[in-house]
Scaffold this active site. Structure first.
Site, PDB file in Angstrom:
ATOM      1  N   CYS A 122      11.508  30.558  49.874  1.00 38.96           N
ATOM      2  CA  CYS A 122      10.142  30.098  50.205  1.00 38.96           C
ATOM      3  C   CYS A 122       9.747  28.787  49.385  1.00 38.96           C
ATOM      4  O   CYS A 122       9.080  28.803  48.446  1.00 38.96           O
ATOM      5  CB  CYS A 122       8.837  31.105  49.994  1.00 38.96           C
ATOM      6  SG  CYS A 122       7.514  30.715  50.862  1.00 38.96           S
ATOM      7  N   CYS A 273       7.560  27.436  57.257  1.00 39.61           N
ATOM      8  CA  CYS A 273       7.008  27.693  55.988  1.00 39.61           C
ATOM      9  C   CYS A 273       5.453  27.794  56.260  1.00 39.61           C
ATOM     10  O   CYS A 273       4.963  26.507  56.906  1.00 39.61           O
ATOM     11  CB  CYS A 273       7.251  26.561  55.297  1.00 39.61           C
ATOM     12  SG  CYS A 273       6.286  26.478  53.391  1.00 39.61           S
TER      13      CYS A 273
END
Length: 330
Positions: A122, A273
């Site tokens: 991430c 994202c």
């Protein structure tokens, strides 16, 4: 097991840490044999995996999906200090709630949010918590972000509240010391040591990613080995969304490989994202290997939206638990 992407919101005080936990047993397929010993070594030349209980498992086909390794030890002085005295991280279940304690108790001074010089799971997470903190500070009369690019955290001096960074000046690597009132640490990351030290790793790579073809997900040197997720060498963003798109490719190509047929499925490098930019604000970034937008919704996803924030907070966790982990995500 946990849904780690939600830890950003935990650190921002907008999600409960216990809501990120489920019993792993309920996600094991009924026809699977669940071996509860971790892998100690891969021996692909023998088609064998050694386990921590001293036993070994042989295989005809192997899929490696053991995630990414957080290398906390590479930051000197962090051990024993993380989770107290203003040193926190959303990358641990135990310390994510402490992040919000640091944010809400911050009365002014300097808050530092770090990002390492390695790939991380991430990739937007270090920015997300910074933006949430900035939003919280602004609403309480405090604000201001100053960026320092290419500064890599190498040491914490907890007694002095100092963070030591390595950066480059005039072609030389130098150390820069910054004082802090609290600091959010994102650790350097790599493939797990069990891959990095095995024949399965990319040759001569210090980070040791599983050496797979970025399109087919089959190992570049062992034809009966496939990889998926954060532990692989594919040059995409390491996100759960990427995993969701990789798995169907892996399944089709593994099936064809078993049948002795050509590998026809291709992974495009898709990643996503959900970039939180404040409380109730999110930019949903979706892209491929070429960093070209691959957007799902018929709207401009480059704009901050309240609806996308709700997508991250409520819909994506449900989707993860009920679709992704069940193997029925599209």
């Amino acid at each position: 097991m946990t849904i780690r992407p939600a830890w950003t919101l935990v650190g921002g005080g907008d999600y409960g840490i216990n809501d990120t936990v489920r019993n792993e047993a309920q996600y094991i397929p009924k026809r699977a044999t669940w071996i509860k010993s971790k892998v100690e070594a891969f021996l692909p030349d023998e088609n064998k995996v050694l386990l921590s209980d001293g036993s070994a498992v042989t295989y005809d086909w192997l899929v490696v999906a053991i995630g990414i390794q957080l290398n906390w030890s590479l930051i000197k002085g962090l051990d024993g200090n993380l989770g107290k005295n203003g040193i926190t991280s959303n990358y641990l279940f135990e310390t994510a709630p402490y992040t919000f304690e640091c944010i809400k108790n911050f009365k002014g001074g300097k808050a530092i949010f770090t990002m390492p010089n390695t790939p991380i799971k991430c990739g937007g997470a270090p920015q997300k918590i910074m933006y949430l903190a900035a939003d919280y500070f602004r609403k309480h009369g405090l604000y201001g972000i100053k960026t320092h690019y290419k500064h890599n955290l190498v040491e914490i001096r907890a007694d002095k509240k100092e963070a030591v960074f390595e950066t480059e000046q005039d072609g030389q690597v130098v150390q820069v010391v910054e004082n802090y009132d609290f600091i959010h640490v994102t650790p350097p990351q790599s493939a797990p040591d069990v891959i990095r030290k095995s024949p399965l790793a990319v040759p001569n790579s210090p980070l040791g990613w599983l050496d797979v073809d970025k399109y087919t997900l089959r190992h570049n040197r062992y034809a009966n080995v496939f990889g998926v997720g954060d532990n692989t060498s594919t040059p995409n963003a390491k996100t759960a969304a990427a995993l969701r798109k990789q798995v169907p490719v892996l399944v089709e190509n593994l099936y064809n490989s078993i049948k002795g047929q050509p590998l026809t499925a291709t992974y495009s490098g898709y990643g996503c994202c959900p970039l939180v930019t404040g409380y109730g604000k999110l930019v949903l970034a979706e892209f491929d290997y070429n960093n070209e937008p691959v957007e799902t919704f018929p709207i401009d996803q480059g704009k901050e939206r309240w609806t996308m924030y709700q997508l991250k907070k409520w819909i994506l966790p449900w989707y993860y638990w009920n679709r992704v982990l069940r193997g029925v995500a599209s």
